[in-house]
Write an enzyme that holds these catalytic residues in place. Structure first.
Site, short mmCIF file in Angstrom:
data_model
loop_
_atom_site.label_atom_id
_atom_site.label_comp_id
_atom_site.label_asym_id
_atom_site.label_seq_id
_atom_site.Cartn_x
_atom_site.Cartn_y
_atom_site.Cartn_z
CG HIS A 86 -37.55 -17.40 -2.55
ND1 HIS A 86 -38.56 -18.21 -3.01
CD2 HIS A 86 -36.62 -17.33 -3.52
CE1 HIS A 86 -38.25 -18.60 -4.23
NE2 HIS A 86 -37.09 -18.09 -4.57
CG HIS B 85 -36.26 -21.82 -2.71
ND1 HIS B 85 -35.68 -20.59 -2.61
CD2 HIS B 85 -36.07 -22.22 -3.99
CE1 HIS B 85 -35.15 -20.25 -3.78
NE2 HIS B 85 -35.37 -21.23 -4.63
CE LYS C 111 -29.15 -15.62 -7.87
NZ LYS C 111 -30.00 -15.82 -9.04
N1 ARG Z 1 -33.24 -23.09 -8.32
C1 ARG Z 1 -34.44 -22.65 -8.97
C2 ARG Z 1 -34.93 -21.36 -8.36
O1 ARG Z 1 -34.68 -21.09 -7.22
C3 ARG Z 1 -35.54 -23.65 -8.90
C4 ARG Z 1 -35.24 -24.91 -9.64
C5 ARG Z 1 -36.47 -25.63 -10.05
N2 ARG Z 1 -36.18 -26.82 -10.77
C6 ARG Z 1 -35.87 -26.92 -12.04
N3 ARG Z 1 -35.64 -28.11 -12.56
N4 ARG Z 1 -35.85 -25.87 -12.83
O2 ARG Z 1 -35.63 -20.61 -9.00
#
Ligand code: ARG
Length: 593
Positions: free
Chosen positions: A152, A155, A149
């Site tokens: 963004h 992140h 994905k």
């Molecule tokens: N990969 C997730 C996203 O992009 C964020 C992860 C955040 N960390 C977690 N432990 N949930 O939305």
């Protein structure tokens, strides 16, 4: 010169923050003058920074002592005797204002900066650090993009703030474990697998895995909206992945590996690293099942057509799905299992998740569930959240990959630097320089305000050398580095004890000295608030103080060599601290541009 001896106050570290000594000295006078029940420790808590040229201030009412404030103040002022720490006290309404002895302040601060600093940027900042976290372990999870994905800006913020917190905890003596928790699992990988059969190319994959997987994802997603059978095939595929079917997993394994490799390169450019690339795929089933069992026993689970929901309405956290109809796991359940596994593995004293405020509900849900499961460590979890970034798109459109953002920052900066032909011609490595300044611009814009605020990203502001921007900070550091290069005749400087700091009499010099002295406190405060903005504000204050000193605290045209040396030492210390603060923010300070 040796300073008078002082009592010890718990929580202070005069060997690392010399202003602690000056505060203890104030606290001792006031405690002695006012007597029990007041103690040095108690007064110490009330010694605040002063305003408008005042070094330290105490607000007397905070001690809730019997008697009139004026009488109390008089007791302090009448018994006051100046010494090498404190030169004066002034009574103003409910306040007592104290000034430090300039000569000993200057000597003490510069000596400490000098002793604790390292000139090599690869070393962790030392001056400003403390040992409050000694023997404690913190796990930090940040960045955590989703494979296939887009990466963004959310992140990016997590990456920037997380890298700062990792440096910060390290500077405060903690044992830090940094994790990148990749979104590398979930139904979408079934979808991509189906898409890969249709659109995949080994060549493209090797070239740029992140981009190719994203392209496939976009295409197959479009197909799936038109064709129900694509979704069914994807779900079946993911089911096989969850069951550990190797034939369904082998491609996925390669995708993950190639994506991590590419990410590692990009993080390196950002001066960010991780101890471990973990991810949703790594969370075992065992604890996910147990969580469901436990919540079921507590009567919090309802079954809706085969899907399992946990009811957190009692805590105003809604209802959340823990398990899908087809039995496959989901994001929330993996976070629960993941936290338990991490505790078993790391035995942390604290674990911090750096995740966008858009996921506040999700985070409070899984924190709550862990508390309901009565894990004694559940209250060691913390969520560091942050607001949205608006309007960060490249000239070609919306940025979806990290490398697009980095490339754009470098290009925008490069263009800006080209505008000044003369200066541009003097830059040794314009590619590297524009990349570093561009990245600094992005980071500073990101960390300049309180985390929770949304902000509008602006390329114009990012690239500007004026105002409180990243380029301005880099410029301030470069100027300090160049003043040393331009005055080679006074080097090497004598050891600190032989530099005559009493020659530093300009108000601008004192201003810099005092600010340098406050840096360890800036670090301490940041650890409490988890806000990078305090450090950013400090660096701008310091840069402004330095820039106003150039006129009065001159080196080149000064005739007195001893004065020249003292001033140079001041600037070198200022550079050390400016550099340390920038490194704390994960920025690489430049020596030339
Ligand atoms: N990969 C997730 C996203 O992009 C964020 C992860 C955040 N960390 C977690 N432990 N949930 O939305």
């Amino acid at each position: 010169m040796s300073l008078p001896s002082l009592p010890e106050v718990p929580g202070t570290e005069p060997g690392r923050c010399v202003l602690d000594s000056f505060r203890i000295s104030i606290a001792k006078r006031v405690a002695d003058a006012l007597g029990p029940p007041l103690t040095v420790e108690k007064v110490y808590e009330g010694v605040d920074y002063g305003k408008k040229g005042v070094d330290f201030t105490i607000a007397l009412p905070r001690f809730r002592l019997p008697g009139k404030i004026d009488d109390l103040a008089k007791k302090v002022t009448e018994s006051f005797q100046a010494d090498d720490f404190i030169s004066s006290v002034q009574h103003d309404k409910a306040f007592l204002h104290f000034m430090c002895n300039t000569a000993s302040l200057t000597r003490a601060v510069l000596t400490q900066v000098h002793t604790l600093s390292h000139d090599t940027p690869s070393q962790k900042p030392e001056y400003g650090s403390n040992t409050s976290g000694k023997g404690k372990k913190v796990v930090l999870e940040y960045s955590s993009p989703n494979i296939a994905k887009s990466f963004h800006v959310g992140h990016l913020r997590s990456t920037i703030i997380g890298a700062f917190l990792a440096n910060l905890y390290q500077a405060c003596g903690w044992d830090v474990v940094s994790l990148n928790y990749l979104g590398d699992w979930g139904t979408q990988f079934g979808l991509i697998a189906v898409g890969f059969e249709k659109y995949g190319s080994q060549e493209e994959l090797q070239k740029d895995a992140i981009k190719h997987l994203y392209d496939i994802y976009v295409k197959i997603n479009a197909d799936a909206t038109k064709d129900e059978s694509v979704k069914t095939a994807a779900a079946a595929w993911f089911r096989r992945m969850e069951d550990g079917d190797e034939s369904a997993l082998s491609n996925w394994r390669v995708w993950r590996e190639l994506s991590v490799k590419k990410y590692e390169e990009e993080y390196a450019r950002l001066n960010v690293s991780f101890d471990e690339y973990t991810g949703e795929s790594k969370v075992g089933k065992e604890w996910q099942d147990k969580a469901l069992e436990r919540l079921n026993e507590m009567g919090l689970i309802s079954d809706i057509e085969g899907a399992k929901l946990v009811d957190l309405e009692k805590w105003k956290m809604g209802k959340a799905v823990l398990r899908k109809k087809d039995g496959t796991s989901i994001y929330l359940t993996r976070d629960i299992g993941g936290a338990i596994e991490r505790y078993e593995k790391y035995n942390f004293d604290k674990m911090i998740y750096i995740i966008s405020s858009q996921q506040d509900l999700h985070v409070s849900q899984f924190f709550k569930i862990l508390k309901l499961m009565e894990f004694p460590w559940a209250d060691r979890l913390e969520h560091v959240n942050y607001g949205l970034v608006l309007g960060m798109s490249t000239r070609k459109g919306t940025a979806v990959f990290l490398d697009q953002i980095i490339t754009e920052a470098a290009a925008v900066m490069h263009e800006q630097m080209r505008k000044n032909e003369e200066k541009y011609a003097a830059i040794e490595d314009p590619e590297y320089t524009s990349l570093e300044i561009g990245i600094t611009g992005i980071k500073i814009q990101d960390m300049a305000a309180k985390r929770i605020n949304n902000y509008n990203f602006s390329w114009d502001r990012m690239k500007s050398f004026e105002g409180d921007t990243g380029p301005y900070l880099q410029y301030a550091h470069v100027r300090l580095a160049s003043v040393a290069r331009k005055n080679p005749e006074i080097f090497p400087l004598p050891p600190p004890s032989e530099i005559d700091t009493s020659l530093l009499i300009e108000p601008a010099a004192r201003e810099i000295v005092f600010l340098l002295g406050t840096y360890p406190d800036v670090v301490k405060t940041a650890l409490k608030t988890h806000e990078p903005s305090g450090v950013v504000t400090f660096l701008f204050r310091l840069s402004h103080a330095i820039s106003s000193a150039w006129e009065t605290v001159v080196i080149k045209s000064e005739a007195d060599v001893e004065k020249k040396k003292a001033r140079m030492w001041l600037y070198l210390c200022a550079r050390d601290v400016l550099g340390a603060g920038m490194r704390l923010l994960s920025i690489r300070p430049l020596d030339r541009m």
